[in-house]
Design a protein around this motif. Structure first.
Motif, PDB file in Angstrom:
ATOM      1  N   TYR A 152      -3.163 -36.739  -3.432  1.00 42.67           N
ATOM      2  CA  TYR A 152      -4.333 -37.047  -4.253  1.00 42.67           C
ATOM      3  C   TYR A 152      -4.131 -36.638  -5.707  1.00 42.67           C
ATOM      4  O   TYR A 152      -4.482 -37.386  -6.615  1.00 42.67           O
ATOM      5  N   CYS A 153      -3.553 -35.500  -5.954  1.00 44.38           N
ATOM      6  CA  CYS A 153      -3.359 -35.016  -7.325  1.00 44.38           C
ATOM      7  C   CYS A 153      -2.086 -35.549  -7.960  1.00 44.38           C
ATOM      8  O   CYS A 153      -1.864 -35.351  -9.161  1.00 44.38           O
ATOM      9  N   THR A 154      -1.251 -36.210  -7.192  1.00 40.96           N
ATOM     10  CA  THR A 154       0.099 -36.545  -7.637  1.00 40.96           C
ATOM     11  C   THR A 154       0.131 -37.369  -8.917  1.00 40.96           C
ATOM     12  O   THR A 154       0.924 -37.083  -9.820  1.00 40.96           O
ATOM     13  N   ALA A 155      -0.702 -38.380  -9.043  1.00 46.28           N
ATOM     14  CA  ALA A 155      -0.689 -39.205 -10.255  1.00 46.28           C
ATOM     15  C   ALA A 155      -0.975 -38.354 -11.488  1.00 46.28           C
ATOM     16  O   ALA A 155      -0.263 -38.452 -12.494  1.00 46.28           O
ATOM     17  N   GLY A 156      -1.988 -37.516 -11.413  1.00 44.71           N
ATOM     18  CA  GLY A 156      -2.313 -36.645 -12.542  1.00 44.71           C
ATOM     19  C   GLY A 156      -1.216 -35.632 -12.820  1.00 44.71           C
ATOM     20  O   GLY A 156      -0.896 -35.335 -13.975  1.00 44.71           O
ATOM     21  N   GLN A 157      -0.624 -35.090 -11.750  1.00 46.23           N
ATOM     22  CA  GLN A 157       0.480 -34.138 -11.916  1.00 46.23           C
ATOM     23  C   GLN A 157       1.658 -34.814 -12.627  1.00 46.23           C
ATOM     24  O   GLN A 157       2.241 -34.255 -13.564  1.00 46.23           O
ATOM     25  N   ILE A 158       2.008 -36.006 -12.183  1.00 47.70           N
ATOM     26  CA  ILE A 158       3.138 -36.719 -12.784  1.00 47.70           C
ATOM     27  C   ILE A 158       2.843 -37.071 -14.236  1.00 47.70           C
ATOM     28  O   ILE A 158       3.704 -36.898 -15.107  1.00 47.70           O
ATOM     29  N   MET A 159       1.638 -37.541 -14.523  1.00 46.58           N
ATOM     30  CA  MET A 159       1.297 -37.896 -15.903  1.00 46.58           C
ATOM     31  C   MET A 159       1.352 -36.666 -16.804  1.00 46.58           C
ATOM     32  O   MET A 159       1.856 -36.737 -17.927  1.00 46.58           O
ATOM     33  N   SER A 160       0.884 -35.517 -16.323  1.00 43.88           N
ATOM     34  CA  SER A 160       0.988 -34.284 -17.101  1.00 43.88           C
ATOM     35  C   SER A 160       2.440 -33.868 -17.281  1.00 43.88           C
ATOM     36  O   SER A 160       2.844 -33.442 -18.365  1.00 43.88           O
ATOM     37  N   ALA A 161       3.222 -33.984 -16.214  1.00 46.86           N
ATOM     38  CA  ALA A 161       4.629 -33.590 -16.280  1.00 46.86           C
ATOM     39  C   ALA A 161       5.407 -34.455 -17.265  1.00 46.86           C
ATOM     40  O   ALA A 161       6.252 -33.952 -18.013  1.00 46.86           O
ATOM     41  N   VAL A 162       5.124 -35.748 -17.288  1.00 51.50           N
ATOM     42  CA  VAL A 162       5.803 -36.643 -18.244  1.00 51.50           C
ATOM     43  C   VAL A 162       5.430 -36.257 -19.669  1.00 51.50           C
ATOM     44  O   VAL A 162       6.287 -36.198 -20.556  1.00 51.50           O
ATOM     45  N   ALA A 163       4.159 -35.978 -19.909  1.00 58.70           N
ATOM     46  CA  ALA A 163       3.727 -35.569 -21.251  1.00 58.70           C
ATOM     47  C   ALA A 163       4.364 -34.241 -21.646  1.00 58.70           C
ATOM     48  O   ALA A 163       4.758 -34.057 -22.801  1.00 58.70           O
ATOM     49  N   LEU A 164       4.488 -33.337 -20.682  1.00 59.30           N
ATOM     50  CA  LEU A 164       5.077 -32.030 -20.933  1.00 59.30           C
ATOM     51  C   LEU A 164       6.495 -32.153 -21.502  1.00 59.30           C
ATOM     52  O   LEU A 164       6.925 -31.321 -22.299  1.00 59.30           O
ATOM     53  N   LEU A 165       7.199 -33.212 -21.136  1.00 60.73           N
ATOM     54  CA  LEU A 165       8.574 -33.392 -21.617  1.00 60.73           C
ATOM     55  C   LEU A 165       8.644 -33.487 -23.133  1.00 60.73           C
ATOM     56  O   LEU A 165       9.670 -33.152 -23.735  1.00 60.73           O
ATOM     57  N   ASP A 166       7.556 -33.920 -23.784  1.00 62.05           N
ATOM     58  CA  ASP A 166       7.526 -34.058 -25.241  1.00 62.05           C
ATOM     59  C   ASP A 166       6.691 -32.979 -25.916  1.00 62.05           C
ATOM     60  O   ASP A 166       6.410 -33.073 -27.107  1.00 62.05           O
ATOM     61  N   GLU A 167       6.295 -31.979 -25.163  1.00 64.58           N
ATOM     62  CA  GLU A 167       5.484 -30.892 -25.709  1.00 64.58           C
ATOM     63  C   GLU A 167       6.304 -29.609 -25.754  1.00 64.58           C
ATOM     64  O   GLU A 167       7.268 -29.462 -25.005  1.00 64.58           O
ATOM     65  N   PRO A 168       5.901 -28.675 -26.610  1.00 63.16           N
ATOM     66  CA  PRO A 168       6.596 -27.385 -26.598  1.00 63.16           C
ATOM     67  C   PRO A 168       6.252 -26.614 -25.326  1.00 63.16           C
ATOM     68  O   PRO A 168       5.086 -26.361 -25.047  1.00 63.16           O
ATOM     69  N   CYS A 169       7.253 -26.335 -24.548  1.00 66.14           N
ATOM     70  CA  CYS A 169       7.074 -25.601 -23.294  1.00 66.14           C
ATOM     71  C   CYS A 169       8.361 -24.825 -23.060  1.00 66.14           C
ATOM     72  O   CYS A 169       9.450 -25.400 -23.129  1.00 66.14           O
ATOM     73  N   GLY A 170       8.223 -23.551 -22.793  1.00 68.62           N
ATOM     74  CA  GLY A 170       9.398 -22.720 -22.574  1.00 68.62           C
ATOM     75  C   GLY A 170      10.237 -23.190 -21.400  1.00 68.62           C
ATOM     76  O   GLY A 170       9.813 -24.033 -20.598  1.00 68.62           O
ATOM     77  N   ALA A 171      11.419 -22.601 -21.273  1.00 66.79           N
ATOM     78  CA  ALA A 171      12.393 -23.057 -20.276  1.00 66.79           C
ATOM     79  C   ALA A 171      12.163 -22.505 -18.868  1.00 66.79           C
ATOM     80  O   ALA A 171      12.638 -23.081 -17.902  1.00 66.79           O
ATOM     81  N   ALA A 172      11.433 -21.418 -18.745  1.00 64.13           N
ATOM     82  CA  ALA A 172      11.274 -20.754 -17.445  1.00 64.13           C
ATOM     83  C   ALA A 172      10.269 -21.479 -16.547  1.00 64.13           C
ATOM     84  O   ALA A 172       9.389 -22.201 -17.026  1.00 64.13           O
TER      85      ALA A 172
END
Length: 170
Positions: free
Chosen positions: A117-137
């Motif tokens: 159920y949450c997968t679409a939202g999780q994937i969309m957030s994860a794709v956006a995260l690729l272009d956002e500042p987010c640490g490596a850990a």
């Protein structure tokens, strides 16, 4: 102190609809909507794109996450009229020519979902995260994805999927 207006039995007049041009997954749609319609409801009920889920309808779970001009937004809190002419990407718009987006493939490979159920939202957030500042850990990924709730607890697979795609980028 002034008194509140007296209650009447007359219901409020419905708002006049307005035409909103939505550019969804690269295609323009002209949709007549009540000005109060959310982007989530416009996508699901008017454009029949049901991959974006209605979870809490209060912006707390992230199931409705889509991209507007490349940035993740909660479509349940976004009025459709505010994205007039902007590029909206939904989960249906990530794959190209039968080829899954790398993040979609990574979610499959790393069991990043259970009930789905949450997968679409999780994937969309994860794709956006690729272009956002987010640490490596892993903890940094968890923090950057904290707006998306998985009630089944698939977080280890979600983090592994995100990290695997991030590793391929670097």
């Amino acid at each position: 102190m002034s008194a509140l207006p007296a209650a009447t039995d007359t219901p409020p007049r419905p708002s006049e609809s307005l035409v909103v041009d939505l550019v969804v997954n690269g295609r323009t749609a002209h949709v007549a909507l009540d000005p109060r319609v959310t982007l989530l409801d416009a996508l699901r009920e008017h454009l029949h794109l049901t991959g974006t889920k209605k979870g809490c309808d209060h912006g707390q779970c992230g199931a409705c996450t889509v991209h507007v001009d490349g940035r993740r937004v909660l479509s349940c809190l976004t009025l459709a009229a505010t994205v007039h002419g902007k590029a909206v990407t939904t989960i249906e718009g990530l794959a190209h020519d039968e080829q899954l987006h790398p993040m979609q493939q990574a979610f499959i490979e790393h069991d990043g979902f259970q009930c789905g159920y949450c997968t679409a939202g999780q994937i969309m957030s994860a794709v956006a995260l690729l272009d956002e500042p987010c640490g490596a850990a892993d903890d940094d990924v968890r923090e950057c994805m904290s707006g998306n709730i998985c009630r089944c607890g698939a977080y280890p697979g979600i983090v592994a999927a995100v990290q695997s795609v991030r590793g391929r980028q670097g």
